[in-house]
Design a protein around this motif. Structure first.
Motif, PDB file in Angstrom:
ATOM      1  N   GLN A  58       0.961  -1.101   0.143  1.00  0.00           N
ATOM      2  CA  GLN A  58       0.070   0.064  -0.017  1.00  0.00           C
ATOM      3  C   GLN A  58       0.750   1.142   0.013  1.00  0.00           C
ATOM      4  O   GLN A  58       0.573   2.300  -0.644  1.00  0.00           O
ATOM      5  N   ASP A  59       1.849   1.114   0.793  1.00  0.00           N
ATOM      6  CA  ASP A  59       3.046   2.254   0.489  1.00  0.00           C
ATOM      7  C   ASP A  59       3.681   2.574  -0.532  1.00  0.00           C
ATOM      8  O   ASP A  59       4.612   3.516  -0.658  1.00  0.00           O
ATOM      9  N   GLY A  60       3.990   1.393  -1.421  1.00  0.00           N
ATOM     10  CA  GLY A  60       4.741   1.611  -2.797  1.00  0.00           C
ATOM     11  C   GLY A  60       4.960   0.229  -3.210  1.00  0.00           C
ATOM     12  O   GLY A  60       4.598  -0.694  -2.815  1.00  0.00           O
ATOM     13  N   PRO A  61       5.745   0.388  -4.448  1.00  0.00           N
ATOM     14  CA  PRO A  61       5.955  -0.933  -5.153  1.00  0.00           C
ATOM     15  C   PRO A  61       6.904  -1.734  -4.389  1.00  0.00           C
ATOM     16  O   PRO A  61       7.906  -1.479  -3.567  1.00  0.00           O
ATOM     17  N   ILE A  62       6.486  -3.226  -4.072  1.00  0.00           N
ATOM     18  CA  ILE A  62       7.267  -3.880  -3.427  1.00  0.00           C
ATOM     19  C   ILE A  62       7.936  -5.162  -4.503  1.00  0.00           C
ATOM     20  O   ILE A  62       7.041  -5.459  -5.604  1.00  0.00           O
TER      21      ILE A  62
ATOM     22  N   LEU B 295      -1.882 -10.822  -3.308  1.00  0.00           N
ATOM     23  CA  LEU B 295      -1.794  -9.504  -2.620  1.00  0.00           C
ATOM     24  C   LEU B 295      -2.229  -8.332  -3.277  1.00  0.00           C
ATOM     25  O   LEU B 295      -2.890  -7.526  -3.071  1.00  0.00           O
ATOM     26  N   GLU B 296      -2.051  -8.664  -5.128  1.00  0.00           N
ATOM     27  CA  GLU B 296      -2.849  -7.750  -5.959  1.00  0.00           C
ATOM     28  C   GLU B 296      -4.180  -7.503  -5.679  1.00  0.00           C
ATOM     29  O   GLU B 296      -4.839  -6.486  -5.875  1.00  0.00           O
ATOM     30  N   ASP B 297      -4.805  -8.924  -5.697  1.00  0.00           N
ATOM     31  CA  ASP B 297      -6.432  -9.141  -5.282  1.00  0.00           C
ATOM     32  C   ASP B 297      -6.776  -8.476  -4.048  1.00  0.00           C
ATOM     33  O   ASP B 297      -7.706  -7.801  -4.240  1.00  0.00           O
ATOM     34  N   ALA B 298      -6.119  -8.490  -3.234  1.00  0.00           N
ATOM     35  CA  ALA B 298      -6.489  -7.959  -1.913  1.00  0.00           C
ATOM     36  C   ALA B 298      -6.235  -6.318  -1.885  1.00  0.00           C
ATOM     37  O   ALA B 298      -7.111  -5.900  -1.454  1.00  0.00           O
ATOM     38  N   LEU B 299      -5.280  -5.991  -2.638  1.00  0.00           N
ATOM     39  CA  LEU B 299      -5.150  -4.448  -2.832  1.00  0.00           C
ATOM     40  C   LEU B 299      -6.288  -3.899  -3.766  1.00  0.00           C
ATOM     41  O   LEU B 299      -6.926  -2.938  -3.280  1.00  0.00           O
ATOM     42  N   ASP B 300      -6.746  -4.601  -4.630  1.00  0.00           N
ATOM     43  CA  ASP B 300      -7.927  -4.115  -5.375  1.00  0.00           C
ATOM     44  C   ASP B 300      -9.201  -4.366  -4.645  1.00  0.00           C
ATOM     45  O   ASP B 300      -9.747  -3.487  -4.970  1.00  0.00           O
TER      46      ASP B 300
ATOM     47  N   GLN C 237      -9.518  -3.799  -1.686  1.00  0.00           N
ATOM     48  CA  GLN C 237      -9.481  -2.820  -0.627  1.00  0.00           C
ATOM     49  C   GLN C 237      -9.681  -1.464  -1.204  1.00  0.00           C
ATOM     50  O   GLN C 237     -10.385  -0.542  -0.538  1.00  0.00           O
ATOM     51  N   GLN C 238      -9.278  -1.133  -2.379  1.00  0.00           N
ATOM     52  CA  GLN C 238      -9.432   0.121  -3.146  1.00  0.00           C
ATOM     53  C   GLN C 238     -10.762  -0.068  -3.996  1.00  0.00           C
ATOM     54  O   GLN C 238     -11.243   1.084  -4.426  1.00  0.00           O
ATOM     55  N   ASP C 239     -11.664  -0.935  -3.925  1.00  0.00           N
ATOM     56  CA  ASP C 239     -12.832  -1.017  -4.823  1.00  0.00           C
ATOM     57  C   ASP C 239     -13.949  -0.109  -3.730  1.00  0.00           C
ATOM     58  O   ASP C 239     -14.231  -0.514  -2.925  1.00  0.00           O
ATOM     59  N   PRO C 240     -14.331   1.095  -4.514  1.00  0.00           N
ATOM     60  CA  PRO C 240     -15.265   1.805  -3.568  1.00  0.00           C
ATOM     61  C   PRO C 240     -16.820   1.191  -3.544  1.00  0.00           C
ATOM     62  O   PRO C 240     -17.383   1.360  -2.711  1.00  0.00           O
ATOM     63  N   SER C 241     -17.022   0.376  -4.653  1.00  0.00           N
ATOM     64  CA  SER C 241     -18.289  -0.227  -4.548  1.00  0.00           C
ATOM     65  C   SER C 241     -18.414  -1.504  -3.623  1.00  0.00           C
ATOM     66  O   SER C 241     -19.603  -2.029  -3.349  1.00  0.00           O
ATOM     67  N   SER C 242     -17.109  -1.839  -3.085  1.00  0.00           N
ATOM     68  CA  SER C 242     -17.347  -2.904  -2.093  1.00  0.00           C
ATOM     69  C   SER C 242     -17.852  -2.404  -0.773  1.00  0.00           C
ATOM     70  O   SER C 242     -17.088  -1.754  -0.144  1.00  0.00           O
ATOM     71  N   SER C 243     -18.960  -3.143  -0.253  1.00  0.00           N
ATOM     72  CA  SER C 243     -19.416  -2.793   0.976  1.00  0.00           C
ATOM     73  C   SER C 243     -19.039  -3.778   2.181  1.00  0.00           C
ATOM     74  O   SER C 243     -19.461  -4.070   3.127  1.00  0.00           O
TER      75      SER C 243
END
Length: 133
Positions: free
Chosen positions: A86-90, A111-116, A118-124
């Protein structure tokens, strides 16, 4: 962004934070010769799963499913990696010969899926519900 790279490849500025994600230290590599920022052994597959898989490509699909089950069962083993991403590329460092059938590829996709998610505004749905433990 979550990248993967073999430990035998040269570091680059695009790597960001370099995290070694194998449970065992790679043969032929001295610790002082591998530039890395963290070693997350617990994010690697269990010894039993790694031994069963044995890098046999015909088992990769089932290995991936079992490994994701292990990851879902122990969020504490990978949550710090998610925070770093979340803080930058790893870049996840590993020793296996084939990047496409390595646990690092599965972990990076996870991890990419988890990041996506978390960032999905439609996900409740709360984050813990997406990755039950």
């Amino acid at each position: 962004m979550v990248n993967i790279k073999r430990v035998y490849e040269e570091p680059s500025p695009e790597d960001g934070r370099r995290i070694f994600v194998d449970r065992l230290w790679p043969r032929g590599v001295r610790k002082q010769d591998l530039p890395f920022d963290d070693w997350c052994k617990d994010a690697a597959p269990s010894t039993a799963l790694r031994t069963w898989y044995g890098h046999r490509t015909e088992r990769f699909e089932e290995f991936s499913q079992r490994y994701v089950q292990e990851l879902n069962a122990e969020p504490s083993h990978w949550m710090n990696l998610l925070g770093m991403a979340q803080d930058g590329p790893i870049t996840l460092l590993f020793a296996a010969r084939d990047p496409d059938t390595s646990h690092a590829r599965v972990l990076a996709d996870f991890l990419e899926d988890a990041l996506d998610k978390q960032q999905d505004p439609s996900s409740s749905v709360c984050y813990a519900a997406q990755f039950p433990h």
